[in-house]
Design a protein around this motif. Structure first.
Motif, PDB file in Angstrom:
ATOM      1  N   SER A 224       0.833  -1.213   0.000  1.00 27.38           N
ATOM      2  CA  SER A 224       0.000   0.000   0.000  1.00 27.38           C
ATOM      3  C   SER A 224       0.857   1.247   0.000  1.00 27.38           C
ATOM      4  N   SER A 225       1.908   1.251   0.827  1.00 24.76           N
ATOM      5  CA  SER A 225       2.695   2.477   0.901  1.00 24.76           C
ATOM      6  C   SER A 225       3.432   2.688  -0.417  1.00 24.76           C
ATOM      7  N   MET A 226       3.817   1.603  -1.077  1.00 25.84           N
ATOM      8  CA  MET A 226       4.443   1.735  -2.391  1.00 25.84           C
ATOM      9  C   MET A 226       3.471   2.377  -3.374  1.00 25.84           C
ATOM     10  N   GLU A 227       2.227   1.926  -3.311  1.00 23.59           N
ATOM     11  CA  GLU A 227       1.205   2.506  -4.179  1.00 23.59           C
ATOM     12  C   GLU A 227       1.027   3.984  -3.890  1.00 23.59           C
ATOM     13  N   MET A 228       1.045   4.338  -2.597  1.00 24.29           N
ATOM     14  CA  MET A 228       0.837   5.741  -2.242  1.00 24.29           C
ATOM     15  C   MET A 228       2.038   6.599  -2.634  1.00 24.29           C
ATOM     16  N   ILE A 229       3.210   5.987  -2.704  1.00 25.42           N
ATOM     17  CA  ILE A 229       4.372   6.748  -3.156  1.00 25.42           C
ATOM     18  C   ILE A 229       4.281   6.960  -4.667  1.00 25.42           C
ATOM     19  N   GLY A 230       3.411   6.210  -5.292  1.00 28.65           N
ATOM     20  CA  GLY A 230       3.230   6.386  -6.717  1.00 28.65           C
ATOM     21  C   GLY A 230       3.986   5.348  -7.539  1.00 28.65           C
ATOM     22  N   VAL A 231       4.275   4.219  -6.925  1.00 27.02           N
ATOM     23  CA  VAL A 231       4.950   3.140  -7.639  1.00 27.02           C
ATOM     24  C   VAL A 231       3.990   1.965  -7.699  1.00 27.02           C
ATOM     25  N   ASP A 232       3.832   1.417  -8.897  1.00 22.32           N
ATOM     26  CA  ASP A 232       2.949   0.284  -9.049  1.00 22.32           C
ATOM     27  C   ASP A 232       3.642  -0.978  -8.526  1.00 22.32           C
ATOM     28  N   PRO A 233       3.114  -1.590  -7.466  1.00 17.08           N
ATOM     29  CA  PRO A 233       3.782  -2.786  -6.938  1.00 17.08           C
ATOM     30  C   PRO A 233       3.805  -3.937  -7.941  1.00 17.08           C
TER      31      PRO A 233
END
Lengths: 288, 264
Positions: B133-142
């Motif tokens: 989730s935090s990766m997604e919020m940083i703007g990186v597609d997991p």
């Protein structure tokens, strides 16, 4: 847009609501299975303000942040973030918009395979073309702000829960976002770190104009820095206003929460059978 | 009673629909992971790190198993063939059974147990600790950052591991057959050379292991990504990875064998 601004002026006396909004939530409903988490709520987060979202645990405060970041999709209603309806954004556009949002997760959510330094550098490496020395300076500045510059070489597993969350905060503000969502930032912090964090959130807001949303139970800390408070219970917004207005509210549900009283219109107990009957008749278990 | 039957039927329907839905979701998931263009700079580095985690760390179990399986094959083959005086064919037996069947299949099973379960647990735990989730919020597609490198690492590693398994197995066979049981070295290796065809045997075996690599890694990364983010959910996802991939490997092996060698 027109209807919204008239709404605000008639709706509440607080002057903070007359500024333009970074986030506008309209008619939001969200269900988990048959459980209603939000029932048709409206919410504004004014640009450049610190907004506290409070409420008893289990009322979906974290869910609200996830809805704003579109990690969850609402069942009804719309959420506008910085003028974009996030439901209609493509995956690529959404990721671009998310760069303006920093989020501090409840658990910190640091990447466990990267050091503290690399965790904070992660968004910079992804989204910027900065040189290595520039990245190093920025990372150390952000770590200094949360008091953990000396811990740059440690792995997340070597940090305490509170330190983890502070590193996560440094990572959340690494890209200087326009808005930061804090999910329970004060939990697990000792009084010193708490004071520093409260000051930091305030300073970020004042110096950089960062819009801040704080989801928290910590009444006093949140009230001390928030410009605007929302109180959510039973899937609805039961109170909104400045901290003073909320503390002096005559609404029984609001004052119960703000004064921290166990008895009142908001039940402390999870719905249950009659207490006396349950103790005296053990066979109620069989009925279930 | 009638109501009960209907209820059962509805349950069955739900069960089947649930599974079909899950297959659909995993298909979309795989598609997104493979065909999305990775936009970050160090994707090569990410892939290499995963090749190490998935491939290199599986080397020990694969080589040791390969060695023993080759040795056992030679021993079993010898004990039967020697009574017909054709113990020289042991080399051919060892090589063909390894290259065509045991290499790809056993490596895939070991790979599912060693690397597949680790992938599922790692991704599941990343989900449970909100790292995805935090990766997604940083703007990186997991899907690009976490899933794609792991998937490709599995697909690349699997045929290589199978090749190593075959090689070590044949060496083990020769150790037992030639050095210990005293089969004439010339007939051991010539028999092997004459009977093993590069395209039909080695090539088809490699195709098999490539297919197994895709399927096992796909199941592993999807189960991790789709896991319920609790300790119980991750443990169940890990178990499912091993069970589903083992069954898929054995089932696919039959189908592939029928297609490749069916006319013999």
């Amino acid at each position: 847009m027109n209807t919204i601004s008239t709404n605000q002026s008639t709706d509440n006396s607080s002057d903070v609501l007359t500024t333009d909004n970074f986030i506008e939530v309209r008619g939001l409903s969200f269900y988990r299975g048959s459980r209603v988490i939000f029932n048709n709520i409206d919410l504004d987060i004014p640009r450049g303000k610190v907004v506290g979202i409070m409420g008893p645990s289990g009322t979906g405060k974290t869910t609200l942040l996830r809805l704003i970041g579109r990690q969850l999709v609402p069942d009804q209603g719309s959420i506008m973030v910085d003028g974009h309806d996030i439901a209609s954004l493509s995956r690529e556009r959404l990721f671009v918009l998310r760069r303006k949002m920093g989020m501090l997760f409840q658990s910190g959510a640091l990447f466990t395979d990267l050091t503290v330094f690399e965790n904070v550098a992660f968004p910079l490496r992804i989204h910027t073309e900065l040189s290595e020395s520039m990245i190093r300076d920025i990372v150390f500045m952000k770590l200094q702000a949360v008091g953990l510059r000396g811990a740059w070489s440690l792995m997340p597993s070597e940090l305490s829960g509170g330190m983890n969350r502070r590193v996560a905060l440094a990572r959340a503000i690494a890209l200087d976002p326009e808005m930061v969502m804090y999910d329970e930032p004060f939990v697990g912090q000792d009084p010193i770190a708490m004071g520093v964090l409260v000051g930091l959130i305030r300073k970020l807001n004042q110096a950089l104009g960062i819009t801040s949303i704080i989801v928290s139970h910590d009444l006093h800390e949140t009230a001390s820095i928030a410009d605007l408070l929302y109180l959510i219970a039973d899937g609805e917004v039961i109170g909104r206003g400045t901290p003073e207005e909320m503390l002096n509210s005559t609404d029984p549900r609001v004052s119960q929460f703000m004064q921290g009283m166990p008895d009142g219109p908001v039940p402390f107990h999870y719905p249950a059978n009659d207490y006396q009957k349950e103790l005296l008749t053990p066979e109620v278990f069989d009925e279930v | 009673m009638k109501f009960d039957v209907l209820g059962r039927l509805a349950q069955l329907g739900q069960f089947v629909l649930g599974h079909i839905q899950s297959i659909g979701r995993s298909g979309i998931f795989l598609f997104l992971a493979i065909f999305s263009r990775a936009s970050f700079k160090n994707k090569g580095e990410l892939l290499i790190r995963q090749l190490y985690n998935v491939g290199v760390l599986s080397l020990i179990i694969v080589t040791v198993s390969g060695l023993f399986i080759g040795m056992v094959l030679a021993l079993q083959g010898y004990s039967i063939l020697v009574s017909y005086g054709s113990e020289g064919a042991v080399g051919q037996l060892v090589a063909l059974s390894l290259v065509r069947e045991l290499g790809p299949v056993v490596t895939a099973l070991l790979f599912a147990g060693r690397a597949g379960s680790a992938l599922t647990a790692e991704i599941g735990l990343m989900k449970a600790t909100e790292q995805l989730s935090s990766m997604e919020m940083i703007g990186v597609d997991p899907l690009k950052r976490v899933i794609a490198p792991r998937f490709w690492a599995g697909v690349i590693s699997m045929p290589l591991l199978a090749a190593i398994f075959n090689l070590v197995g044949i060496l083990g066979g020769s150790m037992v057959g030639v050095d210990w049981l005293g089969i004439y070295e010339g007939s051991f290796w010539t028999g092997m050379q004459q009977s093993v065809d590069f395209i039909d045997d080695v090539g088809n075996g490699m195709v098999k292991s490539l297919v197994f690599g895709i399927v096992v890694t796909w199941i592993a990364v999807f189960q991790g990504y789709d896991a319920t983010p609790t300790s119980e959910g991750i443990s169940r996802a890990t178990t499912r990875t091993v069970v589903y991939s083992s069954l898929a490997v054995l089932g696919l092996d039959f189908i592939l064998t029928a297609v490749m060698f069916g006319e013999l």
